[in-house]
Motif scaffolding. Structure first.
Motif, PDB file in Angstrom:
ATOM      1  N   ARG A   1       0.843  -1.207   0.000  1.00 53.32           N
ATOM      2  CA  ARG A   1       0.000   0.000   0.000  1.00 53.32           C
ATOM      3  C   ARG A   1       0.871   1.246   0.000  1.00 53.32           C
ATOM      4  O   ARG A   1       0.623   2.206  -0.697  1.00 53.32           O
ATOM      5  CB  ARG A   1      -0.900   0.029   1.251  1.00 53.32           C
ATOM      6  CG  ARG A   1      -2.023  -0.978   1.238  1.00 53.32           C
ATOM      7  CD  ARG A   1      -3.094  -0.615   2.260  1.00 53.32           C
ATOM      8  NE  ARG A   1      -2.638  -0.627   3.636  1.00 53.32           N
ATOM      9  CZ  ARG A   1      -2.655  -1.717   4.433  1.00 53.32           C
ATOM     10  NH1 ARG A   1      -3.089  -2.873   3.965  1.00 53.32           N
ATOM     11  NH2 ARG A   1      -2.240  -1.630   5.670  1.00 53.32           N
ATOM     12  N   ASN A   2       1.913   1.190   0.837  1.00 54.13           N
ATOM     13  CA  ASN A   2       2.772   2.357   0.981  1.00 54.13           C
ATOM     14  C   ASN A   2       3.578   2.632  -0.290  1.00 54.13           C
ATOM     15  O   ASN A   2       3.762   3.782  -0.684  1.00 54.13           O
ATOM     16  CB  ASN A   2       3.713   2.126   2.170  1.00 54.13           C
ATOM     17  CG  ASN A   2       4.578   3.331   2.459  1.00 54.13           C
ATOM     18  OD1 ASN A   2       5.794   3.274   2.341  1.00 54.13           O
ATOM     19  ND2 ASN A   2       3.935   4.444   2.816  1.00 54.13           N
TER      20      ASN A   2
ATOM     21  N   PHE B   1      -4.284   6.152  -2.371  1.00 53.00           N
ATOM     22  CA  PHE B   1      -5.737   6.139  -2.134  1.00 53.00           C
ATOM     23  C   PHE B   1      -6.299   7.558  -2.118  1.00 53.00           C
ATOM     24  O   PHE B   1      -5.689   8.473  -1.549  1.00 53.00           O
ATOM     25  CB  PHE B   1      -6.051   5.515  -0.772  1.00 53.00           C
ATOM     26  CG  PHE B   1      -6.001   4.023  -0.759  1.00 53.00           C
ATOM     27  CD1 PHE B   1      -7.056   3.275  -1.276  1.00 53.00           C
ATOM     28  CD2 PHE B   1      -4.902   3.351  -0.228  1.00 53.00           C
ATOM     29  CE1 PHE B   1      -7.017   1.893  -1.251  1.00 53.00           C
ATOM     30  CE2 PHE B   1      -4.859   1.976  -0.212  1.00 53.00           C
ATOM     31  CZ  PHE B   1      -5.910   1.243  -0.724  1.00 53.00           C
TER      32      PHE B   1
ATOM     33  N   PHE C   1     -10.152   9.319  -1.214  1.00 53.95           N
ATOM     34  CA  PHE C   1     -11.458   8.951  -0.662  1.00 53.95           C
ATOM     35  C   PHE C   1     -12.493  10.025  -0.925  1.00 53.95           C
ATOM     36  O   PHE C   1     -12.166  11.195  -1.149  1.00 53.95           O
ATOM     37  CB  PHE C   1     -11.350   8.746   0.854  1.00 53.95           C
ATOM     38  CG  PHE C   1     -10.277   7.776   1.264  1.00 53.95           C
ATOM     39  CD1 PHE C   1     -10.545   6.421   1.353  1.00 53.95           C
ATOM     40  CD2 PHE C   1      -8.994   8.223   1.565  1.00 53.95           C
ATOM     41  CE1 PHE C   1      -9.552   5.529   1.736  1.00 53.95           C
ATOM     42  CE2 PHE C   1      -8.007   7.340   1.945  1.00 53.95           C
ATOM     43  CZ  PHE C   1      -8.282   5.983   2.030  1.00 53.95           C
TER      44      PHE C   1
ATOM     45  N   GLN D   1     -14.461  11.244   1.304  1.00 54.03           N
ATOM     46  CA  GLN D   1     -14.443  12.210   2.414  1.00 54.03           C
ATOM     47  C   GLN D   1     -13.041  12.770   2.667  1.00 54.03           C
ATOM     48  O   GLN D   1     -12.738  13.228   3.759  1.00 54.03           O
ATOM     49  CB  GLN D   1     -14.989  11.569   3.687  1.00 54.03           C
ATOM     50  CG  GLN D   1     -16.465  11.201   3.620  1.00 54.03           C
ATOM     51  CD  GLN D   1     -17.348  12.399   3.296  1.00 54.03           C
ATOM     52  OE1 GLN D   1     -17.019  13.537   3.640  1.00 54.03           O
ATOM     53  NE2 GLN D   1     -18.455  12.162   2.605  1.00 54.03           N
TER      54      GLN D   1
ATOM     55  N   ASN E   1     -10.415  12.403   3.914  1.00 53.60           N
ATOM     56  CA  ASN E   1      -9.646  11.689   4.939  1.00 53.60           C
ATOM     57  C   ASN E   1      -8.258  12.267   5.180  1.00 53.60           C
ATOM     58  O   ASN E   1      -7.275  11.540   5.304  1.00 53.60           O
ATOM     59  CB  ASN E   1      -9.516  10.197   4.585  1.00 53.60           C
ATOM     60  CG  ASN E   1     -10.821   9.466   4.842  1.00 53.60           C
ATOM     61  OD1 ASN E   1     -11.771  10.058   5.362  1.00 53.60           O
ATOM     62  ND2 ASN E   1     -10.876   8.202   4.493  1.00 53.60           N
TER      63      ASN E   1
ATOM     64  N   LEU F   1      -5.788  14.205   7.828  1.00 50.86           N
ATOM     65  CA  LEU F   1      -5.752  14.249   9.289  1.00 50.86           C
ATOM     66  C   LEU F   1      -5.904  15.706   9.732  1.00 50.86           C
ATOM     67  O   LEU F   1      -5.089  16.553   9.363  1.00 50.86           O
ATOM     68  CB  LEU F   1      -4.438  13.665   9.819  1.00 50.86           C
ATOM     69  CG  LEU F   1      -4.184  12.213   9.433  1.00 50.86           C
ATOM     70  CD1 LEU F   1      -3.010  11.650  10.227  1.00 50.86           C
ATOM     71  CD2 LEU F   1      -5.420  11.341   9.668  1.00 50.86           C
TER      72      LEU F   1
ATOM     73  N   ARG G   1      -5.443  17.400  12.356  1.00 48.69           N
ATOM     74  CA  ARG G   1      -4.487  18.122  13.204  1.00 48.69           C
ATOM     75  C   ARG G   1      -3.190  18.453  12.469  1.00 48.69           C
ATOM     76  O   ARG G   1      -2.359  19.185  12.980  1.00 48.69           O
ATOM     77  CB  ARG G   1      -4.190  17.311  14.471  1.00 48.69           C
ATOM     78  CG  ARG G   1      -5.331  17.385  15.474  1.00 48.69           C
ATOM     79  CD  ARG G   1      -5.100  16.434  16.624  1.00 48.69           C
ATOM     80  NE  ARG G   1      -4.963  15.069  16.137  1.00 48.69           N
ATOM     81  CZ  ARG G   1      -4.013  14.229  16.518  1.00 48.69           C
ATOM     82  NH1 ARG G   1      -3.117  14.602  17.385  1.00 48.69           N
ATOM     83  NH2 ARG G   1      -3.973  13.015  16.034  1.00 48.69           N
ATOM     84  N   LEU G   2      -3.045  17.900  11.271  1.00 50.36           N
ATOM     85  CA  LEU G   2      -1.829  18.188  10.489  1.00 50.36           C
ATOM     86  C   LEU G   2      -2.167  19.198   9.400  1.00 50.36           C
ATOM     87  O   LEU G   2      -3.285  19.212   8.892  1.00 50.36           O
ATOM     88  CB  LEU G   2      -1.297  16.912   9.839  1.00 50.36           C
ATOM     89  CG  LEU G   2      -1.012  15.724  10.750  1.00 50.36           C
ATOM     90  CD1 LEU G   2      -0.406  14.579   9.939  1.00 50.36           C
ATOM     91  CD2 LEU G   2      -0.080  16.111  11.886  1.00 50.36           C
TER      92      LEU G   2
ATOM     93  N   LEU H   1       2.891  12.379   4.776  1.00 55.43           N
ATOM     94  CA  LEU H   1       2.628  11.198   5.595  1.00 55.43           C
ATOM     95  C   LEU H   1       3.033   9.853   4.969  1.00 55.43           C
ATOM     96  O   LEU H   1       3.691   9.037   5.630  1.00 55.43           O
ATOM     97  CB  LEU H   1       1.142  11.192   5.991  1.00 55.43           C
ATOM     98  CG  LEU H   1       0.800  10.573   7.332  1.00 55.43           C
ATOM     99  CD1 LEU H   1       1.656  11.128   8.447  1.00 55.43           C
ATOM    100  CD2 LEU H   1      -0.680  10.798   7.630  1.00 55.43           C
ATOM    101  N   PRO H   2       2.681   9.591   3.692  1.00 57.44           N
ATOM    102  CA  PRO H   2       3.096   8.293   3.128  1.00 57.44           C
ATOM    103  C   PRO H   2       4.611   8.120   3.138  1.00 57.44           C
ATOM    104  O   PRO H   2       5.111   7.009   3.286  1.00 57.44           O
ATOM    105  CB  PRO H   2       2.574   8.358   1.686  1.00 57.44           C
ATOM    106  CG  PRO H   2       1.484   9.369   1.722  1.00 57.44           C
ATOM    107  CD  PRO H   2       1.888  10.381   2.750  1.00 57.44           C
TER     108      PRO H   2
ATOM    109  N   TYR I   1       6.069   6.830   6.471  1.00 53.36           N
ATOM    110  CA  TYR I   1       6.033   5.382   6.657  1.00 53.36           C
ATOM    111  C   TYR I   1       6.979   4.675   5.699  1.00 53.36           C
ATOM    112  O   TYR I   1       7.152   3.471   5.750  1.00 53.36           O
ATOM    113  CB  TYR I   1       4.603   4.869   6.510  1.00 53.36           C
ATOM    114  CG  TYR I   1       3.739   5.343   7.652  1.00 53.36           C
ATOM    115  CD1 TYR I   1       4.064   4.994   8.962  1.00 53.36           C
ATOM    116  CD2 TYR I   1       2.646   6.170   7.442  1.00 53.36           C
ATOM    117  CE1 TYR I   1       3.312   5.434  10.021  1.00 53.36           C
ATOM    118  CE2 TYR I   1       1.881   6.618   8.508  1.00 53.36           C
ATOM    119  CZ  TYR I   1       2.215   6.250   9.788  1.00 53.36           C
ATOM    120  OH  TYR I   1       1.467   6.693  10.841  1.00 53.36           O
TER     121      TYR I   1
ATOM    122  N   ARG J   1      -1.284  13.970  -1.700  1.00 53.16           N
ATOM    123  CA  ARG J   1      -0.819  12.941  -0.764  1.00 53.16           C
ATOM    124  C   ARG J   1      -0.694  11.594  -1.478  1.00 53.16           C
ATOM    125  O   ARG J   1       0.278  10.868  -1.299  1.00 53.16           O
ATOM    126  CB  ARG J   1      -1.797  12.829   0.412  1.00 53.16           C
ATOM    127  CG  ARG J   1      -1.387  11.767   1.425  1.00 53.16           C
ATOM    128  CD  ARG J   1      -2.315  11.734   2.611  1.00 53.16           C
ATOM    129  NE  ARG J   1      -3.646  11.263   2.249  1.00 53.16           N
ATOM    130  CZ  ARG J   1      -4.671  11.216   3.093  1.00 53.16           C
ATOM    131  NH1 ARG J   1      -4.527  11.634   4.341  1.00 53.16           N
ATOM    132  NH2 ARG J   1      -5.836  10.780   2.702  1.00 53.16           N
TER     133      ARG J   1
END
Ligand SMILES: Nc1ncnc2c1ncn2[C@@H]1O[C@H](COP(=O)(O)OP(=O)(O)OP(=O)(O)O)[C@@H](O)[C@H]1O
Ligand SMILES: [Mg+2]
Lengths: 224, 402
Positions: A83-84, A89, A91, A93, A95, A97, A99-100, A108-109, A112, A156
């Motif tokens: 996935r990473n 992905f 979405f 909505q 999705n 985060l 707070r970021l 983010l990806p 990880y 993202r």
């Protein structure tokens, strides 16, 4: 070599004694560089199929080859790794985060993936520029409009330079004008950067602009 | 339909609620770590302070009393001269034991000395010259008792006694006369205040010291209460004890003697204070347990509130271990924050206690390390279960969460 090869994919959910057969043998081949729209009635199993294609879920039966490799029998860590590395992905909505800020969400990806911070930031800024969000990098999602949030979400998904973008109703929460803007981004990414995209949509206008459309009905996929 | 304003207000309220929850959970940790630190620190301060009192006089001081067995209580009965050490025995001691660097036998009695017709409730010690040396006494004024004072009626006042006299209008007590058992004692010296505790007789500060021979005039027999002695640093203490036993048995075969050394008392005190520290630490641990459960609760709530976030991270490629680490770190940070506040409060409380009780203020690195270590450990221990729960969420179900 096809990017995605699904052969007789089935998915059955068991709820107590009841079992629901959502996918009843899905066959699908997606070549690299394709832009595919999946349509179909609500509850037909489109999201279920997307999750299987995106390694978030595993099928109950059938065969899945991704980039020529058999994708069955992967453990949880291997699925997370694919996935990473391979999937972006998007979405309905968004999705992000909350707070970021936009930049941090896009990075983010890469977090990880273990990419060092400086390089992470460089890539993320580039992606945000590409989706026209260069001037909103420090904004947090609640401070952005729906269309802007979806642009950040696209950035993202792109930041990990995936082999495949999976977008589940990416314009479902947007009005028609903004929907078209977002769709244009997908069309351009596919045309200019040859990014393979599979998109679920309910909107016939969106479906029409994709080069290939399939329809989910009764647990099977039919070419339109 | 709910208005936008109300939605905002609801959101603010639930955020405030989350903060309150966090704060409440932290209070447990703060109190727990705070009490552990305060208690451990107090234990160590008490130990250090009392050790210091001994060290100041030297740890090579012993006291000898006649009594029964090795019990710490009860030397001989002062009303039974046959149970006391006699002057003859004491005098012979220095000759028989050349390795005793200084020997100071003393007598002690309570009385009502009179000054200017007013009664002073104070102890009177009969001492020799070496008493000042052994107890590290310093003079504020005048001179101490000398061994040439024989049966003379001289007195040296402790700092407390001098202050009492000054209150009665003595002004400078030097040269004044204090009456004791009908005899007038001329004050020839005043001591500076001596530290209390350790091996030092408590009677020094509030009392009057007179020549030991003079003190015998008021007793039926020439007996003394206790012998203080300083031993050579490299002396075998066990052998000394048995030789002393032998020596005193020559005079009184039925009675044994008690020898107490500073070192032995320090070790006993250290043992006691360690026990004290452990006990108090255990009490603190209970509040830590409560605090830890509070943190676990906060983390469990955080996990259920952030299911969507967990789903998103998993979709982007986070492994279960990434999610587990994230929540563990949050829990540890939470506990560390509480722990640091607790350490600050605990050290503050210990400081206040030290000032009030006159202990030496001292914070051990071990105590601080313990505080930091324990709070991190609590973060890991009580954060593990919520973190594991977060990591095991089904990503698809978590993503569907609203
Ligand atoms: N975890 C699950 N457990 C049980 N049933 C499930 C689960 N996930 C999906 N389903 C069922 O599978 C069916 C297909 O769901 P899915 O979300 O794939 O539909 P969809 O085509 O994406 O619909 P929509 O267009 O409304 O998004 C639904 O009937 C749903 O109730
Ligand atoms: Mg769906």
């Amino acid at each position: 070599m096809a990017l995605i090869e699904l052969r007789g994919i089935t998915k059955t959910y068991h709820i107590g004694d009841m079992s629901v057969e959502v996918l009843r043998g899905v066959d699908l081949t997606v070549e690299s560089g394709e832009l595919l729209a999946i349509m179909g009635e609500s509850g037909g199993g489109k999201s279920t199929l997307m999750n299987i294609i995106g390694f978030l879920d595993s099928p109950s039966g059938g065969g899945y080859q991704f980039e020529g490799q058999d994708a069955g029998h992967l453990d949880d860590n291997e699925l997370a790794h694919i996935r990473n590395q391979k999937i972006g992905f998007i979405f309905q909505q968004f999705n992000l985060l909350p707070r970021l800020n936009a930049l941090e969400n896009v990075m983010l990806p890469l977090v990880y993936r273990g990419v060092p911070p400086r390089q992470r930031e460089k890539v993320a800024k580039q992606m945000l520029k590409q989706v026209g969000m260069a001037d909103r990098m420090a904004h947090r999602p609640p401070e952005l409009s729906g269309g802007q949030q979806q642009r950040v979400a696209i950035a993202r998904a792109l930041s990990g330079s995936p082999s495949l973008i999976l977008a589940d109703e990416p314009t479902g929460a947007l009005d028609s004008k903004v929907s078209q803007e977002i769709l244009d981004i997908f069309l351009e990414l596919n045309r200019e950067n040859k990014i393979t995209t599979v998109m679920v949509t309910h909107d016939p206008k969106v479906g029409k602009q994709c080069r290939r459309t399939v329809r989910m009905a009764d647990g099977h996929l039919l070419e339109v | 339909m709910i208005s936008f304003n109300e939605i905002v207000r609801e959101a603010l309220k639930s955020q405030a609620a989350a903060k309150q929850r966090t704060l409440l959970a932290l209070i447990g940790i703060v109190i727990g770590i705070g009490s552990v630190i305060a208690l451990v620190t107090v234990g160590e301060m008490v130990q250090l302070t009392s050790e210091q009192q001994f060290r100041q006089m030297g740890t090579n001081i012993i006291t000898i009393q006649r009594g029964w067995g090795d019990s710490k209580e009860g030397g001989g009965n002062p009303d039974r001269p046959d149970q006391m050490i006699t002057w003859t025995e004491a005098k012979g001691l220095a000759k028989k034991f050349p390795k005793l660097e200084a020997v100071a036998p003393y007598t002690s009695s309570w009385g009502q000395p009179l000054f200017a017709d007013k009664s002073l409730d104070m102890p009177v010690l009969g001492v020799t010259r070496s008493f000042a040396d052994l107890n590290k006494l310093t003079l504020a004024k005048g001179r101490f008792i000398s061994d040439l004072d024989g049966y003379s009626f001289f007195g040296v006042l402790g700092a407390g006694a001098a202050a009492k006299l000054a209150k009665l209008g003595a002004g400078d007590p030097l040269g004044k006369t204090v009456f004791f058992k009908g005899r007038g004692f001329k004050i020839i010296g005043v001591l500076a205040r001596a530290e209390e505790g350790g091996m030092r007789p408590f009677e020094i500060n509030p009392g009057m010291m007179i020549p030991i021979h003079t003190s015998f005039l008021f007793k039926k027999e020439r007996v003394i209460n206790e012998i203080m002695a300083r031993i050579a640093p490299n002396m075998d203490r066990r052998r000394l004890k048995s030789r002393l036993d032998q020596y005193f048995k020559m005079y009184q075969p039925d009675m044994s003697i008690q020898v107490r050394s500073a070192e032995q008392l320090i070790n006993e005190m250290a043992k006691q204070s360690r026990l004290f520290t452990l006990l108090l630490g255990a009490i603190g641990s209970i509040s830590l347990l409560v605090g830890g459960i509070g943190v676990m609760n906060v983390m469990l709530v955080a996990v259920s509130e952030r299911r969507k976030e967990i789903g998103v991270r998993r979709a982007l490629g986070a492994m279960q271990s990434d999610i587990r680490a994230q929540f563990l770190v949050e829990s540890v940070i939470l506990c560390l924050a509480g722990g640091l506040i607790g350490i600050a409060l605990g050290v503050g409380a210990a400081y206040v206690l030290a000032k009030v009780n006159g202990w030496i203020f001292f914070v051990s690195g071990m105590g601080l390390a313990l505080g930091v270590g324990v709070s991190s450990a609590i973060g890991v221990f009580f954060g593990y279960f919520p973190a594991r729960q977060a990591s095991r969420l089904n990503p698809i179900l978590a993503l569907r969460d609203e």
